[in-house]
Design a protein around this motif. Sequence first.
Motif, PDB file in Angstrom:
ATOM      1  N   LEU A   1      -9.388   1.719  15.423  1.00  0.00           N
ATOM      2  CA  LEU A   1      -9.367   3.073  14.864  1.00  0.00           C
ATOM      3  C   LEU A   1      -8.056   3.370  14.128  1.00  0.00           C
ATOM      4  N   MET A   2      -6.936   2.976  14.704  1.00  0.00           N
ATOM      5  CA  MET A   2      -5.649   3.276  14.089  1.00  0.00           C
ATOM      6  C   MET A   2      -5.401   2.428  12.847  1.00  0.00           C
ATOM      7  N   PHE A   3      -5.901   1.197  12.852  1.00  0.00           N
ATOM      8  CA  PHE A   3      -5.763   0.359  11.655  1.00  0.00           C
ATOM      9  C   PHE A   3      -6.495   0.994  10.478  1.00  0.00           C
ATOM     10  N   ALA A   4      -7.723   1.426  10.724  1.00  0.00           N
ATOM     11  CA  ALA A   4      -8.492   2.076   9.664  1.00  0.00           C
ATOM     12  C   ALA A   4      -7.816   3.360   9.205  1.00  0.00           C
ATOM     13  N   ALA A   5      -7.257   4.124  10.157  1.00  0.00           N
ATOM     14  CA  ALA A   5      -6.627   5.400   9.821  1.00  0.00           C
ATOM     15  C   ALA A   5      -5.478   5.212   8.835  1.00  0.00           C
ATOM     16  N   PHE A   6      -4.723   4.126   8.969  1.00  0.00           N
ATOM     17  CA  PHE A   6      -3.586   3.904   8.072  1.00  0.00           C
ATOM     18  C   PHE A   6      -4.046   3.783   6.624  1.00  0.00           C
ATOM     19  N   PHE A   7      -5.069   2.991   6.377  1.00  0.00           N
ATOM     20  CA  PHE A   7      -5.492   2.752   5.001  1.00  0.00           C
ATOM     21  C   PHE A   7      -6.376   3.872   4.451  1.00  0.00           C
ATOM     22  N   PHE A   8      -6.702   4.836   5.292  1.00  0.00           N
ATOM     23  CA  PHE A   8      -7.397   6.029   4.825  1.00  0.00           C
ATOM     24  C   PHE A   8      -6.428   7.207   4.633  1.00  0.00           C
TER      25      PHE A   8
ATOM     26  N   PHE B   1       0.836  -1.202   0.000  1.00  0.00           N
ATOM     27  CA  PHE B   1       0.000   0.000   0.000  1.00  0.00           C
ATOM     28  C   PHE B   1       0.872   1.253   0.000  1.00  0.00           C
ATOM     29  N   MET B   2       1.955   1.228   0.769  1.00  0.00           N
ATOM     30  CA  MET B   2       2.824   2.391   0.843  1.00  0.00           C
ATOM     31  C   MET B   2       3.551   2.642  -0.477  1.00  0.00           C
ATOM     32  N   THR B   3       3.985   1.581  -1.153  1.00  0.00           N
ATOM     33  CA  THR B   3       4.712   1.773  -2.413  1.00  0.00           C
ATOM     34  C   THR B   3       3.776   2.042  -3.580  1.00  0.00           C
ATOM     35  N   ASN B   4       2.630   1.366  -3.637  1.00  0.00           N
ATOM     36  CA  ASN B   4       1.769   1.445  -4.820  1.00  0.00           C
ATOM     37  C   ASN B   4       0.589   2.388  -4.683  1.00  0.00           C
ATOM     38  N   MET B   5       0.260   2.813  -3.462  1.00  0.00           N
ATOM     39  CA  MET B   5      -0.835   3.765  -3.271  1.00  0.00           C
ATOM     40  C   MET B   5      -0.348   5.112  -2.752  1.00  0.00           C
ATOM     41  N   LEU B   6       0.622   5.098  -1.832  1.00  0.00           N
ATOM     42  CA  LEU B   6       1.128   6.351  -1.270  1.00  0.00           C
ATOM     43  C   LEU B   6       2.375   6.850  -1.993  1.00  0.00           C
TER      44      LEU B   6
ATOM     45  N   LEU C   1     -12.016  -8.210  -0.478  1.00  0.00           N
ATOM     46  CA  LEU C   1     -12.709  -6.923  -0.347  1.00  0.00           C
ATOM     47  C   LEU C   1     -12.046  -5.856  -1.221  1.00  0.00           C
ATOM     48  N   VAL C   2     -10.719  -5.856  -1.279  1.00  0.00           N
ATOM     49  CA  VAL C   2     -10.020  -4.898  -2.145  1.00  0.00           C
ATOM     50  C   VAL C   2     -10.424  -5.092  -3.596  1.00  0.00           C
ATOM     51  N   SER C   3     -10.575  -6.355  -4.004  1.00  0.00           N
ATOM     52  CA  SER C   3     -10.892  -6.654  -5.407  1.00  0.00           C
ATOM     53  C   SER C   3     -12.323  -6.282  -5.787  1.00  0.00           C
ATOM     54  N   LEU C   4     -13.182  -6.024  -4.795  1.00  0.00           N
ATOM     55  CA  LEU C   4     -14.576  -5.690  -5.086  1.00  0.00           C
ATOM     56  C   LEU C   4     -14.740  -4.304  -5.694  1.00  0.00           C
ATOM     57  N   MET C   5     -13.796  -3.417  -5.443  1.00  0.00           N
ATOM     58  CA  MET C   5     -13.917  -2.039  -5.876  1.00  0.00           C
ATOM     59  C   MET C   5     -13.073  -1.799  -7.129  1.00  0.00           C
ATOM     60  N   ASP C   6     -13.633  -1.024  -8.058  1.00  0.00           N
ATOM     61  CA  ASP C   6     -12.896  -0.701  -9.278  1.00  0.00           C
ATOM     62  C   ASP C   6     -11.678   0.162  -8.979  1.00  0.00           C
ATOM     63  N   GLU C   7     -11.822   1.077  -8.038  1.00  0.00           N
ATOM     64  CA  GLU C   7     -10.713   1.936  -7.632  1.00  0.00           C
ATOM     65  C   GLU C   7      -9.983   1.268  -6.466  1.00  0.00           C
ATOM     66  N   PRO C   8      -8.708   0.849  -6.653  1.00  0.00           N
ATOM     67  CA  PRO C   8      -7.994   0.115  -5.600  1.00  0.00           C
ATOM     68  C   PRO C   8      -7.987   0.818  -4.250  1.00  0.00           C
ATOM     69  N   ARG C   9      -7.834   2.152  -4.242  1.00  0.00           N
ATOM     70  CA  ARG C   9      -7.800   2.862  -2.972  1.00  0.00           C
ATOM     71  C   ARG C   9      -9.100   2.670  -2.194  1.00  0.00           C
ATOM     72  N   ASN C  10     -10.222   2.711  -2.892  1.00  0.00           N
ATOM     73  CA  ASN C  10     -11.512   2.472  -2.227  1.00  0.00           C
ATOM     74  C   ASN C  10     -11.605   1.043  -1.719  1.00  0.00           C
ATOM     75  N   GLY C  11     -10.988   0.113  -2.450  1.00  0.00           N
ATOM     76  CA  GLY C  11     -10.968  -1.273  -1.996  1.00  0.00           C
ATOM     77  C   GLY C  11     -10.209  -1.428  -0.691  1.00  0.00           C
ATOM     78  N   TYR C  12      -9.072  -0.739  -0.572  1.00  0.00           N
ATOM     79  CA  TYR C  12      -8.300  -0.797   0.671  1.00  0.00           C
ATOM     80  C   TYR C  12      -9.084  -0.178   1.822  1.00  0.00           C
ATOM     81  N   ARG C  13      -9.812   0.883   1.547  1.00  0.00           N
ATOM     82  CA  ARG C  13     -10.604   1.516   2.600  1.00  0.00           C
ATOM     83  C   ARG C  13     -11.737   0.609   3.065  1.00  0.00           C
ATOM     84  N   LEU C  14     -12.379  -0.073   2.129  1.00  0.00           N
ATOM     85  CA  LEU C  14     -13.437  -1.018   2.494  1.00  0.00           C
ATOM     86  C   LEU C  14     -12.867  -2.129   3.371  1.00  0.00           C
TER      87      LEU C  14
END
Length: 485
Positions: free
Chosen positions: A115-122, A58-63, A192-205
């Motif tokens: 809360l902190m786990f969710a915060a990372f992927f958001f 996530f850090m290399t490919n999203m951030l 769950l990540v694969s369910l969303m067309d936009e990968p970032r939204n998949g990570y958030r889900l």
Amino acid sequence: MADQISAPVVEGPLTAQTTPAEPGVTHELPFSRRAAWASGSLGTAAFTNAFALFGLFFMTNMLGVAAGVAGALIFVSKLYDAFSDPIMGGISDGFKKLNRERRLFLLPGAVLSGLMFAAFFFLPTLEGGWGVVLTFLTLIGMSTAFTIYAVPYLAMPPEIEPTYQGRTKLMSYRVFFIMIGVLLGSAGAPFLVSLMDEPRNGYRLAAAVVATLIVLSGLSAYFGTRGLEKTSRSAGAEDVQPSVFASLLDDPFGKIAGIFSNAPFRVLTLVKLLQLAVLAIILAATPYFFRYVLELGNATIGIYFSVFGMMGIIMIPVLRFAIAKFGKKTAYIRFLALYALGVASWIVWTPAEPEIFLYLRAAFIGTVSTGALFCVLALLPDTMEYDRLASGEAREGAMSGIFTLVEKVSGAIGPLIVGVMLQSMGLIASYAPDVVQPASAILAIKLCASLVPAGLTLLCIPLMLTYKLDEDALNEARLAANQGS
């Protein structure tokens, strides 16, 4: 490390909490109570596996963080645990001296962890150093929250289940919930990540779902273990009037040298460091391996880990039988050897290999990995009781703090090794789905998924050969402690 186990001499009185169980005495916790405590592992397993699988990627490919920098951020954030875990262990032990339950930390720890786990992927993508700083601070917050929950939780078993065989049974429940958590974190999250067309939204889900599981499982352990811990004060405790702060800290760092004189705990700690570093390396490498080597998507990662996790769960009765038949130590060594063999087989993968071998590996590695996990969890409470008998004081909190520290340091070593190898061998950090990686980066990915973890696993075997604490040795220690009390 090869110290022989002998009956210890107890120099001080044992507290009511720490009175050893008489050899041969059985103690049966109700099913609901065992399940309640063990259910607390579901969230921690989902947390650690989902982050270990996707944190670096996530850090290399999203951030957009370079692989080596991302691995270093995770590593440095875990070094922070070198202070937080022993301190939390001291606080946990201090709570016992104040006649309070360790269980009380489970509620805030579970909520903050979710809360902190969710915060990372958001996290948003920020250019320059601000993105690195924000990511690092979030990693520190995750480590702190997890420490508040995991250290007291891990210290509870010797107090709620006093018998050697009873702990094996208790840990079989924990292994079951851990494997459910592994399944949800390493198989459910990719799905769950694969369910969303936009990968970032998949990570958030995926993050939102896993965060919810973390909180719910923590609440289950918190409410379901009420009244199980013994909280009797030691003799003379009524006359002691320490400050609350001093009582809570309870000299955590001063205990470390004494704890590491416990040879079985020392061996087990080193072995667990290597074993969990192996797991962290494999999980950190998996998204890269599936995407750039196998050329398969997140949904297939989910299927792979579904097979992995389900086989582990299905085989728990068989694994428990094997441990009872061969003994905890012998079974552990055999599971480690088989695990190394299964992981090393990835180096011979070719594009022409039938897909069925992908899932056969998942089934085999999942089974022997669960067996190795089962063994180390069953051995840990024995080393804690042995320490209590030898030292005459309850140091389970400090010991669990050290063991949890090992979990986190190993979780830092894995991404660091993978990140440095990938960056040094040319991995391109990019959001683009069609980026072509150089052959050197592909080789680095294959090595991180096969020979590197297999080699580290094999190093565990000579260490375990020096482990000497078995049921007979523990019974001798109990008899000696009873005679000296």
